[in-house]
Design a protein around this motif. Structure first.
Motif, mmCIF file in Angstrom:
data_model
loop_
_atom_site.group_PDB
_atom_site.id
_atom_site.type_symbol
_atom_site.label_atom_id
_atom_site.label_comp_id
_atom_site.label_asym_id
_atom_site.label_seq_id
_atom_site.Cartn_x
_atom_site.Cartn_y
_atom_site.Cartn_z
ATOM 1 N N GLN A 19 0.833 -1.185 0.000
ATOM 2 C CA GLN A 19 0.000 0.000 0.000
ATOM 3 C C GLN A 19 0.873 1.242 0.000
ATOM 4 O OE1 GLN A 19 -2.863 -0.178 3.114
ATOM 5 N NE2 GLN A 19 -3.837 -2.012 2.322
ATOM 6 N N THR A 20 0.341 2.331 -0.553
ATOM 7 C CA THR A 20 1.129 3.531 -0.724
ATOM 8 C C THR A 20 1.059 4.440 0.497
ATOM 9 O OG1 THR A 20 -0.729 4.460 -1.950
ATOM 10 C CG2 THR A 20 1.022 3.445 -3.211
ATOM 11 N N ASN A 21 0.183 5.440 0.493
ATOM 12 C CA ASN A 21 0.184 6.425 1.572
ATOM 13 C C ASN A 21 -0.870 6.185 2.630
ATOM 14 O OD1 ASN A 21 2.232 7.681 0.326
ATOM 15 N ND2 ASN A 21 1.158 9.574 -0.143
ATOM 16 N N LEU A 111 8.243 13.487 2.135
ATOM 17 C CA LEU A 111 8.913 14.778 1.991
ATOM 18 C C LEU A 111 8.056 15.910 2.535
ATOM 19 C CD1 LEU A 111 10.365 14.369 -1.616
ATOM 20 C CD2 LEU A 111 11.467 13.878 0.577
ATOM 21 N N ASP A 112 6.749 15.762 2.356
ATOM 22 C CA ASP A 112 5.777 16.734 2.880
ATOM 23 C C ASP A 112 4.433 16.020 2.960
ATOM 24 O OD1 ASP A 112 4.775 16.690 0.223
ATOM 25 O OD2 ASP A 112 6.034 18.396 -0.324
ATOM 26 N N GLU A 113 3.344 16.769 3.003
ATOM 27 C CA GLU A 113 2.030 16.142 3.143
ATOM 28 C C GLU A 113 1.553 15.476 1.859
ATOM 29 O OE1 GLU A 113 -0.768 18.926 4.634
ATOM 30 O OE2 GLU A 113 0.189 19.089 6.611
ATOM 31 N N GLN A 114 2.194 15.777 0.718
ATOM 32 C CA GLN A 114 1.779 15.194 -0.555
ATOM 33 C C GLN A 114 2.742 14.118 -1.075
ATOM 34 O OE1 GLN A 114 1.390 18.786 -0.212
ATOM 35 N NE2 GLN A 114 -0.721 18.232 0.310
ATOM 36 N N TRP A 115 4.034 14.361 -1.029
ATOM 37 C CA TRP A 115 5.011 13.475 -1.667
ATOM 38 C C TRP A 115 5.615 12.478 -0.685
ATOM 39 C CZ3 TRP A 115 5.604 12.810 -6.690
ATOM 40 C CH2 TRP A 115 5.234 13.841 -7.566
ATOM 41 N N VAL A 116 5.670 11.216 -1.104
ATOM 42 C CA VAL A 116 6.320 10.164 -0.332
ATOM 43 C C VAL A 116 7.228 9.369 -1.277
ATOM 44 C CG1 VAL A 116 6.021 8.099 1.085
ATOM 45 C CG2 VAL A 116 4.372 9.971 1.256
ATOM 46 N N LEU A 117 8.453 9.092 -0.843
ATOM 47 C CA LEU A 117 9.409 8.303 -1.615
ATOM 48 C C LEU A 117 9.483 6.882 -1.064
ATOM 49 C CD1 LEU A 117 12.364 10.861 -1.949
ATOM 50 C CD2 LEU A 117 10.423 10.511 -3.508
ATOM 51 N N PHE A 118 9.721 5.905 -1.958
ATOM 52 C CA PHE A 118 9.837 4.503 -1.575
ATOM 53 C C PHE A 118 11.100 3.917 -2.189
ATOM 54 C CE2 PHE A 118 5.390 5.619 -1.823
ATOM 55 C CZ PHE A 118 4.829 5.048 -0.690
ATOM 56 N N ALA A 119 11.761 3.030 -1.477
ATOM 57 C CA ALA A 119 12.908 2.307 -2.033
ATOM 58 C C ALA A 119 13.031 0.967 -1.326
ATOM 59 C CB ALA A 119 14.204 3.104 -1.858
ATOM 60 N N GLY A 120 13.374 -0.083 -2.090
ATOM 61 C CA GLY A 120 13.450 -1.416 -1.508
ATOM 62 C C GLY A 120 14.412 -2.341 -2.227
ATOM 63 N N PRO A 121 15.707 -2.275 -1.927
ATOM 64 C CA PRO A 121 16.646 -3.246 -2.495
ATOM 65 C C PRO A 121 16.587 -4.575 -1.741
ATOM 66 C CG PRO A 121 17.822 -1.723 -1.079
ATOM 67 C CD PRO A 121 16.388 -1.259 -1.118
ATOM 68 N N SER A 122 16.866 -5.673 -2.435
ATOM 69 C CA SER A 122 16.908 -6.981 -1.787
ATOM 70 C C SER A 122 17.844 -7.904 -2.553
ATOM 71 C CB SER A 122 15.507 -7.612 -1.700
ATOM 72 O OG SER A 122 14.994 -7.880 -2.992
ATOM 73 N N PHE A 142 13.294 -2.011 -5.990
ATOM 74 C CA PHE A 142 12.037 -1.330 -6.249
ATOM 75 C C PHE A 142 12.159 0.108 -5.762
ATOM 76 C CE2 PHE A 142 8.114 0.295 -4.341
ATOM 77 C CZ PHE A 142 7.307 0.366 -5.472
ATOM 78 N N GLY A 143 11.736 1.050 -6.579
ATOM 79 C CA GLY A 143 11.764 2.446 -6.180
ATOM 80 C C GLY A 143 10.583 3.197 -6.760
ATOM 81 N N GLY A 144 10.245 4.318 -6.158
ATOM 82 C CA GLY A 144 9.140 5.096 -6.688
ATOM 83 C C GLY A 144 8.778 6.254 -5.782
ATOM 84 N N ALA A 145 7.761 6.973 -6.206
ATOM 85 C CA ALA A 145 7.250 8.107 -5.446
ATOM 86 C C ALA A 145 5.748 8.170 -5.623
ATOM 87 C CB ALA A 145 7.890 9.407 -5.922
ATOM 88 N N SER A 146 5.049 8.662 -4.619
ATOM 89 C CA SER A 146 3.601 8.817 -4.727
ATOM 90 C C SER A 146 3.213 10.240 -4.320
ATOM 91 C CB SER A 146 2.876 7.798 -3.848
ATOM 92 O OG SER A 146 3.118 8.048 -2.470
ATOM 93 N N TYR A 147 2.121 10.688 -4.929
ATOM 94 C CA TYR A 147 1.615 12.037 -4.647
ATOM 95 C C TYR A 147 0.170 11.945 -4.184
ATOM 96 C CZ TYR A 147 0.460 16.978 -5.199
ATOM 97 O OH TYR A 147 0.060 18.272 -4.966
ATOM 98 N N ARG A 148 -0.121 12.570 -3.077
ATOM 99 C CA ARG A 148 -1.477 12.561 -2.515
ATOM 100 C C ARG A 148 -2.274 13.708 -3.120
ATOM 101 N NH1 ARG A 148 -3.098 13.424 3.860
ATOM 102 N NH2 ARG A 148 -5.297 12.814 3.668
ATOM 103 N N PHE A 149 -3.176 13.377 -4.065
ATOM 104 C CA PHE A 149 -3.994 14.390 -4.709
ATOM 105 C C PHE A 149 -5.135 14.842 -3.802
ATOM 106 C CE2 PHE A 149 -1.900 12.303 -8.212
ATOM 107 C CZ PHE A 149 -1.628 13.341 -9.091
ATOM 108 N N SER A 150 -5.650 13.902 -3.005
ATOM 109 C CA SER A 150 -6.748 14.219 -2.094
ATOM 110 C C SER A 150 -6.806 13.128 -1.038
ATOM 111 C CB SER A 150 -8.076 14.296 -2.853
ATOM 112 O OG SER A 150 -8.447 13.014 -3.335
ATOM 113 N N ASP A 151 -7.787 13.231 -0.149
ATOM 114 C CA ASP A 151 -7.959 12.187 0.857
ATOM 115 C C ASP A 151 -8.369 10.859 0.234
ATOM 116 O OD1 ASP A 151 -7.322 13.972 2.838
ATOM 117 O OD2 ASP A 151 -9.418 14.449 3.342
#
Length: 299
Positions: A19-21, A111-122, A142-151
């Motif tokens: 799951q993301t945020n 990073l703030d209330e909208q942006w979250v970074l993910f990283a997962g080496p194995s 695995f890497g990526g970023a997600s942005y919270r557009f709304s609730d």
């Protein structure tokens, strides 16, 4: 089957690991150990050209997470699993038990209330019992970023790099999504059983505080080193399919989860290559039913 279900009932793995945020529904300690385990049985399926096989898959994993808050955390984990293949009607079995070992790191950082970074080496090892560990090692990131557009909606780009035994490294994009279609129904990027080739897409229904239903689809491709006793001595085996899995989960609070899973594998194919890379065996197999239990606990 009985051994698998016993191991499975006592422990297992979280279904929606990717799951993301979404905020967790229970509080975490600053340092939190966890245990995951599970088992899924793939019922006997026929192979085109003759023969059949069944697979009993199980795993256990221990982890330790350091959380500053729900959206800032780092975790380490180590696990072991086995895919116990049981062939019949082939004369010589392509392979038998496939062991897999895994150590990994995962980080989620807002990073703030909208942006979250993910990283997962194995680093993982897939090999038939009797093979050398270093002959079966592969790396995954695995890497990526997600942005919270709304609730109700969180989206973001991700990517996965997966090493393959005696094959080209795979690169593929991943869509990170957490979309609350209604108050109870959501579309999410979901994790798989143990260590799979990548995340799938899940439709999740929150029936109540404790009960959750989900359906997940993904593409899986597993390559593993073979030992020196079969007809593809010291070669590589491969099993790929498209599973669609239903999940009924019960959540204990603050940190427990037990689920029953039932699903179907489609578009299955198994193959074996010799040590020189030449294809020695390849056949499609029929769709097959799967069923099992999975669970996780945080302390």
């Amino acid at each position: 089957m009985r051994r698998a279900l016993t191991i499975l009932f006592l422990m297992a793995a979280s279904f929606a690991a990717g799951q993301t945020n979404e905020a967790p529904r229970f509080s975490f300690p600053r340092w939190g150990p966890s245990i995951k385990a599970g088992s899924v049985y793939n019922f006997t399926t026929d192979i085109e050209g003759g023969g059949s096989f069944a697979v009993n898959r199980y795993f256990v994993e221990a982890g330790l997470a350091r959380l500053w808050r729900f959206d800032r955390m780092v975790s380490v984990s180590a696990g072991y699993g086995q895919d116990d293949y049981r062939f019949s009607g082939l004369g010589t079995d392509p392979w038998n038990n496939i062991d897999n070992f895994r150590v990994g790191l995962f980080a989620r950082w807002a990073l703030d209330e909208q942006w979250v970074l993910f990283a997962g080496p194995s680093v993982r090892s897939y090999g038939e019992a009797g093979t050398d560990l270093d002959d079966a090692l592969v790396g995954t990131f695995f890497g990526g970023a997600s942005y919270r557009f709304s609730d109700r909606l969180t989206l973001g780009p991700g990517f996965m790099v997966a090493g393959q035994i005696e094959d080209s490294t795979r690169y593929f994009p991943v869509l990170l999504v957490n979309w609350n279609l209604t108050e109870k129904l959501s579309l999410e990027t979901g994790g798989g059983f143990a260590a799979t080739a990548g995340p799938g897409l899940s439709m999740v229904y929150d029936f109540s505080k404790h009960w959750k239903f989900a359906v997940t689809a993904r593409y899986e491709k597993k390559r593993f080193r073979l030992n020196g006793t079969g007809f593809a001595k010291n070669g590589v085996g491969e099993d790929r399919n498209v599973p669609i899995i239903g999940n009924i989960g019960y959540f204990f609070y603050p940190g427990g989860h037990v689920s029953a899973v039932i699903g179907y594998d489609f578009a299955g194919k198994i193959s074996a290559e010799g040590a020189d890379g030449l294809k020695l065996y390849e056949n499609d197999y029929d769709s097959s039913l799967m069923a099992g239990l999975v669970t996780s606990f945080r302390f």
